[in-house]
Write an enzyme that holds these catalytic residues in place. Sequence first.
Site, PDB file in Angstrom:
ATOM      1  N   ASP A  57       0.840  -1.256  -0.062  1.00 34.63           N
ATOM      2  CA  ASP A  57       0.050   0.098  -0.141  1.00 34.63           C
ATOM      3  C   ASP A  57       0.962   1.445   0.026  1.00 34.63           C
ATOM      4  OD1 ASP A  57      -2.827   1.286   0.408  1.00 34.63           O
ATOM      5  OD2 ASP A  57      -1.705   1.954   2.272  1.00 34.63           O
TER       6      ASP A  57
ATOM      7  N   GLU B  88       1.589  -0.482  -4.976  1.00 36.85           N
ATOM      8  CA  GLU B  88       0.617   0.713  -5.301  1.00 36.85           C
ATOM      9  C   GLU B  88       1.628   2.050  -5.082  1.00 36.85           C
ATOM     10  OE1 GLU B  88      -3.305   3.171  -3.568  1.00 36.85           O
ATOM     11  OE2 GLU B  88      -1.859   2.625  -2.232  1.00 36.85           O
TER      12      GLU B  88
HETATM   13  C1  NOJ Z   1      -4.220   3.228  -0.470  1.00 37.17           C
HETATM   14  C2  NOJ Z   1      -5.622   2.472  -0.187  1.00 37.17           C
HETATM   15  O1  NOJ Z   1      -5.945   1.705  -1.396  1.00 37.17           O
HETATM   16  C3  NOJ Z   1      -6.696   3.237   0.298  1.00 37.17           C
HETATM   17  O2  NOJ Z   1      -7.968   2.807   0.566  1.00 37.17           O
HETATM   18  C4  NOJ Z   1      -6.151   3.918   1.760  1.00 37.17           C
HETATM   19  O3  NOJ Z   1      -7.025   4.760   1.977  1.00 37.17           O
HETATM   20  C5  NOJ Z   1      -4.814   4.506   1.456  1.00 37.17           C
HETATM   21  N1  NOJ Z   1      -3.933   3.847   0.485  1.00 37.17           N
HETATM   22  C6  NOJ Z   1      -3.907   4.760   2.699  1.00 37.17           C
HETATM   23  O4  NOJ Z   1      -3.577   3.638   3.165  1.00 37.17           O
END
Ligand code: NOJ
Length: 479
Positions: A186, A248
């Site tokens: 993430d 991500e």
């Molecule tokens: C990306 C995640 O997909 C999202 O849902 C989240 O709010 C943020 N990162 C923070 O962790």
Amino acid sequence: MWWERAVVYQIYPRSFQDADGDGLGDLRGAARRLDYVASLGAQAVWLSPFYPSSDYDFGYDVDDFCAIDPRFGTFDDLDALLAEARRLGLRVLMDLVPCHTSIDHRWFRERPDFYVIRDTPEPPNNWRAAFGGSTWSRDPYGRGWYLHSFYPEQPDLDWRNPEVVAAMQDVVRFWLDRGVDGLRLDALDRLMKDPELRDDPPRHGPPPLPLHPEHATLDHVHSRNAPDIGTGLAALRAAAGDRLLVGEVYLPNAELGPYLRHLDLAFSFELYHARFHAEAIRAALASAADTPGVAWVLSNHDFRRLPNRVGPANVRLAALLLLTLPGCAFVYQGDELGVSDGPEGPLPRDRHGRDGFRNPMPWENRSGAGFTTGKPWLPPATAPGGSAAVQGGDPGSMLNLYRRLIALHGELPTSGLEFVDHSEPNVLAYRRGEHVVVLNLGDAPVPLRAGEIVVSTAHGPPTEPKTLSPHTGVDIRTG
Ligand code: NOJ
């Protein structure tokens, strides 16, 4: 590598399948529905977080990295899910949230050195958080200001502290030792920031990817994507061995290189957010051409559903695009049914307005949608083509189009995409081995050259038309 041409299906566990009737999806429910994922032809699932969480950010605020939220189940339930996945030939990816914890994590009370905390009279700099507001909040334990890139309840970990890195490596090993096949990491572009905490300069012009308007006023040269990001990523890689790591990384394609030196894959948010017009899509694909490891994704739990973003007329084209690109593709649960945004529940849950992208799966046309026997935490999603059960029996449904496209994805070469010129400006055409994919994104019919149609997004049995209708696409075998 198994992921080189995999389709990964994203499960948002709290909205996938409830097994115990509390209105919230869980691991036992998800395990029961894995045969559906296998029937799509996908090779893997990615499960969004199921760690104990106070739900400030619905699982992305983790209270304990080595535990399962009892609302989602137990370790036995996870083991059973992994066993069922293995039986079906599916790999399982988990979500790892290395950048921050929940404010309720015991580390935040006990290990202030794990976080970025400064005892200054004013916030240490001008940085803005991803969901708006300052990245600095007053520490509830009286230690000054603490840094948070997202919600104030998500304090950022200090990846310049070797003990933080070691603790997170333990977390990686903990889950991989349990039999998980890989991790979706993430918010990696937030992992490391400028150690001197210098101000971000103002931004001139629009950001390359959509941002919260307040966040977009600054150019985030210091608050994220630090030049030495590779040190943090190398530590994650060292712990993960050869298991799959998908990042991500919310940056344009051209900036993914340093991440992909350590990760196997990184999502292309440039394609994700490209305007649904041939030229914009072509540019997003071209900018990824020299970056092996880009993973394709057009939808997830953070942004509007496809019909609301690309327009209902283009949803089937979006599926054709996603599943005919070289490499790994991610499909978000419900997209295969054509689910659109909403409906909203009586009370908003996510403060950033993302409830409408997270509604429970519409499995069947009955109360609870086959998702739960209880009261669903959000109203079940809706799709014009009906529930999964209805669409399963309709050869022209979105669901069956996805099945055909996922099968096609497995037949196409893992790499190589060559644009094919087309006289019409809003037509995108590309060659993939013996196949040519043609997408008519415009409002007028366009001529189509002959060839055997393998998959068409048009309803009805494949024919050999001489024209391609508006908002229709085909995969043609030319060999
Ligand atoms: C990306 C995640 O997909 C999202 O849902 C989240 O709010 C943020 N990162 C923070 O962790």
